[in-house]
Design a protein around this motif. Structure first.
Motif, PDB file in Angstrom:
ATOM      1  N   SER A 294      72.088  -2.390  81.035  1.00 12.69           N
ATOM      2  CA  SER A 294      72.829  -1.164  81.321  1.00 12.69           C
ATOM      3  C   SER A 294      74.021  -1.535  82.202  1.00 12.69           C
ATOM      4  O   SER A 294      74.090  -2.645  82.746  1.00 12.69           O
ATOM      5  CB  SER A 294      71.938  -0.154  82.049  1.00 12.69           C
ATOM      6  N   LEU A 295      74.950  -0.587  82.366  1.00 19.96           N
ATOM      7  CA  LEU A 295      76.078  -0.843  83.268  1.00 19.96           C
ATOM      8  C   LEU A 295      75.603  -1.033  84.703  1.00 19.96           C
ATOM      9  O   LEU A 295      76.145  -1.855  85.441  1.00 19.96           O
ATOM     10  CB  LEU A 295      77.083   0.313  83.185  1.00 19.96           C
TER      11      LEU A 295
ATOM     12  N   LYS B  44      70.439   1.527  78.621  1.00 22.67           N
ATOM     13  CA  LYS B  44      70.460   0.130  78.145  1.00 22.67           C
ATOM     14  C   LYS B  44      70.923   0.135  76.688  1.00 22.67           C
ATOM     15  O   LYS B  44      70.140   0.362  75.775  1.00 22.67           O
ATOM     16  CB  LYS B  44      69.083  -0.506  78.287  1.00 22.67           C
ATOM     17  N   PHE B  45      72.207  -0.123  76.484  1.00 24.86           N
ATOM     18  CA  PHE B  45      72.781   0.051  75.145  1.00 24.86           C
ATOM     19  C   PHE B  45      73.461  -1.203  74.597  1.00 24.86           C
ATOM     20  O   PHE B  45      74.055  -1.173  73.533  1.00 24.86           O
ATOM     21  CB  PHE B  45      73.775   1.223  75.147  1.00 24.86           C
ATOM     22  N   PHE B  46      73.375  -2.313  75.316  1.00 19.74           N
ATOM     23  CA  PHE B  46      73.979  -3.537  74.788  1.00 19.74           C
ATOM     24  C   PHE B  46      73.117  -4.745  75.168  1.00 19.74           C
ATOM     25  O   PHE B  46      72.385  -4.717  76.149  1.00 19.74           O
ATOM     26  CB  PHE B  46      75.414  -3.717  75.304  1.00 19.74           C
ATOM     27  N   LYS B  47      73.251  -5.778  74.335  1.00 16.91           N
ATOM     28  CA  LYS B  47      72.477  -7.000  74.541  1.00 16.91           C
ATOM     29  C   LYS B  47      73.380  -8.153  74.928  1.00 16.91           C
ATOM     30  O   LYS B  47      74.480  -8.309  74.389  1.00 16.91           O
ATOM     31  CB  LYS B  47      71.723  -7.388  73.266  1.00 16.91           C
ATOM     32  N   ILE B  48      72.905  -8.968  75.854  1.00 16.09           N
ATOM     33  CA  ILE B  48      73.547 -10.240  76.188  1.00 16.09           C
ATOM     34  C   ILE B  48      72.463 -11.300  76.150  1.00 16.09           C
ATOM     35  O   ILE B  48      71.462 -11.189  76.867  1.00 16.09           O
ATOM     36  CB  ILE B  48      74.220 -10.197  77.573  1.00 16.09           C
TER      37      ILE B  48
ATOM     38  N   ASN C  86      84.778  -8.345  83.081  1.00 17.32           N
ATOM     39  CA  ASN C  86      85.236  -7.989  81.737  1.00 17.32           C
ATOM     40  C   ASN C  86      84.128  -7.340  80.924  1.00 17.32           C
ATOM     41  O   ASN C  86      84.365  -6.377  80.186  1.00 17.32           O
ATOM     42  CB  ASN C  86      85.751  -9.234  80.999  1.00 17.32           C
ATOM     43  N   ALA C  87      82.909  -7.873  81.051  1.00 14.21           N
ATOM     44  CA  ALA C  87      81.777  -7.302  80.315  1.00 14.21           C
ATOM     45  C   ALA C  87      81.549  -5.858  80.744  1.00 14.21           C
ATOM     46  O   ALA C  87      81.361  -4.966  79.896  1.00 14.21           O
ATOM     47  CB  ALA C  87      80.522  -8.139  80.542  1.00 14.21           C
ATOM     48  N   TYR C  88      81.565  -5.610  82.048  1.00 18.47           N
ATOM     49  CA  TYR C  88      81.358  -4.241  82.541  1.00 18.47           C
ATOM     50  C   TYR C  88      82.420  -3.301  81.969  1.00 18.47           C
ATOM     51  O   TYR C  88      82.108  -2.223  81.462  1.00 18.47           O
ATOM     52  CB  TYR C  88      81.409  -4.221  84.070  1.00 18.47           C
ATOM     53  N   ASN C  89      83.676  -3.700  82.041  1.00 17.61           N
ATOM     54  CA  ASN C  89      84.754  -2.833  81.579  1.00 17.61           C
ATOM     55  C   ASN C  89      84.728  -2.638  80.071  1.00 17.61           C
ATOM     56  O   ASN C  89      84.963  -1.528  79.569  1.00 17.61           O
ATOM     57  CB  ASN C  89      86.105  -3.393  82.032  1.00 17.61           C
ATOM     58  N   ALA C  90      84.437  -3.697  79.330  1.00 18.18           N
ATOM     59  CA  ALA C  90      84.396  -3.594  77.866  1.00 18.18           C
ATOM     60  C   ALA C  90      83.254  -2.699  77.405  1.00 18.18           C
ATOM     61  O   ALA C  90      83.423  -1.857  76.510  1.00 18.18           O
ATOM     62  CB  ALA C  90      84.269  -4.990  77.253  1.00 18.18           C
ATOM     63  N   TYR C  91      82.096  -2.864  78.014  1.00 23.93           N
ATOM     64  CA  TYR C  91      80.960  -2.044  77.606  1.00 23.93           C
ATOM     65  C   TYR C  91      81.097  -0.597  78.087  1.00 23.93           C
ATOM     66  O   TYR C  91      80.530   0.315  77.466  1.00 23.93           O
ATOM     67  CB  TYR C  91      79.650  -2.670  78.074  1.00 23.93           C
ATOM     68  N   THR C  92      81.860  -0.367  79.145  1.00 21.75           N
ATOM     69  CA  THR C  92      82.170   1.011  79.539  1.00 21.75           C
ATOM     70  C   THR C  92      83.020   1.671  78.460  1.00 21.75           C
ATOM     71  O   THR C  92      82.800   2.840  78.100  1.00 21.75           O
ATOM     72  CB  THR C  92      82.900   1.053  80.895  1.00 21.75           C
TER      73      THR C  92
ATOM     74  N   PRO D  78      83.176  -7.851  97.721  1.00 20.54           N
ATOM     75  CA  PRO D  78      83.373  -6.402  97.608  1.00 20.54           C
ATOM     76  C   PRO D  78      84.591  -5.998  96.795  1.00 20.54           C
ATOM     77  O   PRO D  78      84.706  -4.845  96.367  1.00 20.54           O
ATOM     78  CB  PRO D  78      83.510  -5.947  99.071  1.00 20.54           C
ATOM     79  N   ARG D  79      85.487  -6.930  96.541  1.00 11.26           N
ATOM     80  CA  ARG D  79      86.684  -6.600  95.761  1.00 11.26           C
ATOM     81  C   ARG D  79      86.357  -6.247  94.320  1.00 11.26           C
ATOM     82  O   ARG D  79      87.196  -5.663  93.617  1.00 11.26           O
ATOM     83  CB  ARG D  79      87.678  -7.770  95.812  1.00 11.26           C
ATOM     84  N   ILE D  80      85.136  -6.561  93.877  1.00 16.49           N
ATOM     85  CA  ILE D  80      84.758  -6.217  92.490  1.00 16.49           C
ATOM     86  C   ILE D  80      84.808  -4.709  92.274  1.00 16.49           C
ATOM     87  O   ILE D  80      84.995  -4.248  91.141  1.00 16.49           O
ATOM     88  CB  ILE D  80      83.364  -6.777  92.110  1.00 16.49           C
ATOM     89  N   HIS D  81      84.649  -3.928  93.349  1.00 15.96           N
ATOM     90  CA  HIS D  81      84.660  -2.470  93.215  1.00 15.96           C
ATOM     91  C   HIS D  81      86.026  -1.937  92.791  1.00 15.96           C
ATOM     92  O   HIS D  81      86.136  -0.788  92.351  1.00 15.96           O
ATOM     93  CB  HIS D  81      84.231  -1.815  94.519  1.00 15.96           C
ATOM     94  N   PHE D  82      87.060  -2.761  92.901  1.00 17.71           N
ATOM     95  CA  PHE D  82      88.401  -2.336  92.518  1.00 17.71           C
ATOM     96  C   PHE D  82      88.833  -2.972  91.195  1.00 17.71           C
ATOM     97  O   PHE D  82      89.964  -2.779  90.751  1.00 17.71           O
ATOM     98  CB  PHE D  82      89.380  -2.674  93.639  1.00 17.71           C
ATOM     99  N   ALA D  83      87.901  -3.682  90.574  1.00 18.84           N
ATOM    100  CA  ALA D  83      88.168  -4.304  89.273  1.00 18.84           C
ATOM    101  C   ALA D  83      87.347  -3.659  88.163  1.00 18.84           C
ATOM    102  O   ALA D  83      87.808  -3.560  87.028  1.00 18.84           O
ATOM    103  CB  ALA D  83      87.861  -5.797  89.333  1.00 18.84           C
ATOM    104  N   ILE D  84      86.118  -3.233  88.484  1.00 16.70           N
ATOM    105  CA  ILE D  84      85.304  -2.565  87.470  1.00 16.70           C
ATOM    106  C   ILE D  84      85.675  -1.093  87.435  1.00 16.70           C
ATOM    107  O   ILE D  84      86.042  -0.504  88.445  1.00 16.70           O
ATOM    108  CB  ILE D  84      83.795  -2.758  87.704  1.00 16.70           C
ATOM    109  N   ASN D  85      85.596  -0.491  86.240  1.00 16.51           N
ATOM    110  CA  ASN D  85      86.090   0.862  86.059  1.00 16.51           C
ATOM    111  C   ASN D  85      85.051   1.745  85.387  1.00 16.51           C
ATOM    112  O   ASN D  85      84.448   1.354  84.393  1.00 16.51           O
ATOM    113  CB  ASN D  85      87.373   0.834  85.228  1.00 16.51           C
ATOM    114  N   CYS D  86      84.861   2.945  85.945  1.00 12.08           N
ATOM    115  CA  CYS D  86      83.853   3.875  85.423  1.00 12.08           C
ATOM    116  C   CYS D  86      84.453   4.925  84.497  1.00 12.08           C
ATOM    117  O   CYS D  86      83.879   6.003  84.319  1.00 12.08           O
ATOM    118  CB  CYS D  86      83.094   4.533  86.569  1.00 12.08           C
ATOM    119  N   ALA D  87      85.610   4.625  83.916  1.00  8.32           N
ATOM    120  CA  ALA D  87      86.251   5.492  82.926  1.00  8.32           C
ATOM    121  C   ALA D  87      86.649   6.847  83.495  1.00  8.32           C
ATOM    122  O   ALA D  87      86.717   7.836  82.769  1.00  8.32           O
ATOM    123  CB  ALA D  87      85.344   5.686  81.706  1.00  8.32           C
ATOM    124  N   SER D  88      86.915   6.899  84.792  1.00 11.96           N
ATOM    125  CA  SER D  88      87.233   8.165  85.454  1.00 11.96           C
ATOM    126  C   SER D  88      88.524   8.048  86.255  1.00 11.96           C
ATOM    127  O   SER D  88      88.899   6.961  86.699  1.00 11.96           O
ATOM    128  CB  SER D  88      86.089   8.580  86.375  1.00 11.96           C
TER     129      SER D  88
END
Length: 237
Positions: A122-123, A112-116, A83-89, A137-147
């Motif tokens: 960075s993403l 590096k544009f956000f703090k935790i 969720n963090a990856y997708n939200a910050y994207t 490896p299934r994480i590659h189908f859950a995180i999204n690069c806005a493309s």
């Protein structure tokens, strides 16, 4: 002087309650924003996210102030970091919107544009230093690069309770999506994700094709046919 048993019991109860409370994260704000601004087929309304920015920034505050601890389950950690990856994207895109591609942003994945918890990220930090090291490896189908060629954005938040079934569904959906993978008896052209991260899919003595075939409706029989699709970096809106 010893404390009364009742006081000791209450104190232990509070400590136990606090410990349990800290092992889960409430993603309901993110869930609501996704439902409002992402269609079922994964098209993102970036203008809508900008209008809902107050809620979005409230979620960023929650992420920043409540990072995973060792007491969290693997499922809770996976849900948090996905969720963090997708939200910050989303944040990265709307901070520069309108754009036609995430690649219009200078060095988007290393920025590096956000703090935790007070630390800049960075993403790429989230993907390579945290998520990939969780060995799923299934994480590659859950995180999204806005493309467009990325796996579609799920319009719900991942949670500790749903992340296992969601990862299975997202993986199956992506592999059988003809826009992102073509698998027929005569043509095999798969996403470059399977090339870029091939070592992630080599688990338990199996290879990339084995992983794909686990989820594919049409199986890859002749591995020599396998090629890769051109990756479309246009914005997924």
């Amino acid at each position: 002087m010893k404390a009364p048993r009742a006081v000791i019991f209450v104190s232990l109860f509070l400590l136990t309650f606090q410990s349990k409370a800290q092992t889960k994260f409430d993603h309901s704000i993110w869930d609501q924003i996704l439902l409002l601004n992402v269609t079922k087929d994964g098209k993102v309304n970036y203008g809508g996210f900008m209008k809902d920015s107050s809620q979005l920034y409230e979620y960023f505050t929650l992420l920043s102030q409540n990072p995973p601890t060792e007491q969290w389950s693997k499922e809770e950690k996976l849900a948090y970091w996905i969720n963090a990856y997708n939200a910050y994207t989303i944040k990265l895109v709307i901070d520069s919107y309108p754009i036609s591609s995430i690649k219009d942003i200078k060095d988007p994945w290393n920025k590096k544009f956000f703090k935790i918890n007070g630390e800049w990220y960075s993403l790429n930090d989230l993907e390579h230093k945290i998520l990939r090291k969780m060995n799923d490896p299934r994480i590659h189908f859950a995180i999204n690069c806005a493309s467009f060629s990325c796996p579609v954005v799920w319009n719900r938040a991942y949670t500790g309770a749903n992340v296992e079934s969601a990862l299975e569904n997202q993986t199956k959906k992506f592999i059988n999506d003809p826009l992102r993978n073509t698998i027929t008896e005569d043509v095999v052209s798969v996403s470059k994700i399977f090339s870029w991260y091939k070592k992630d899919f080599k688990i338990d003595g199996k290879n990339v094709v084995d992983f794909i075939n686990k989820y594919a409706t049409t199986k890859i029989i002749n591995q020599s046919k396998k090629g890769y699709k051109t990756y479309d970096w246009s914005l997924n809106e």
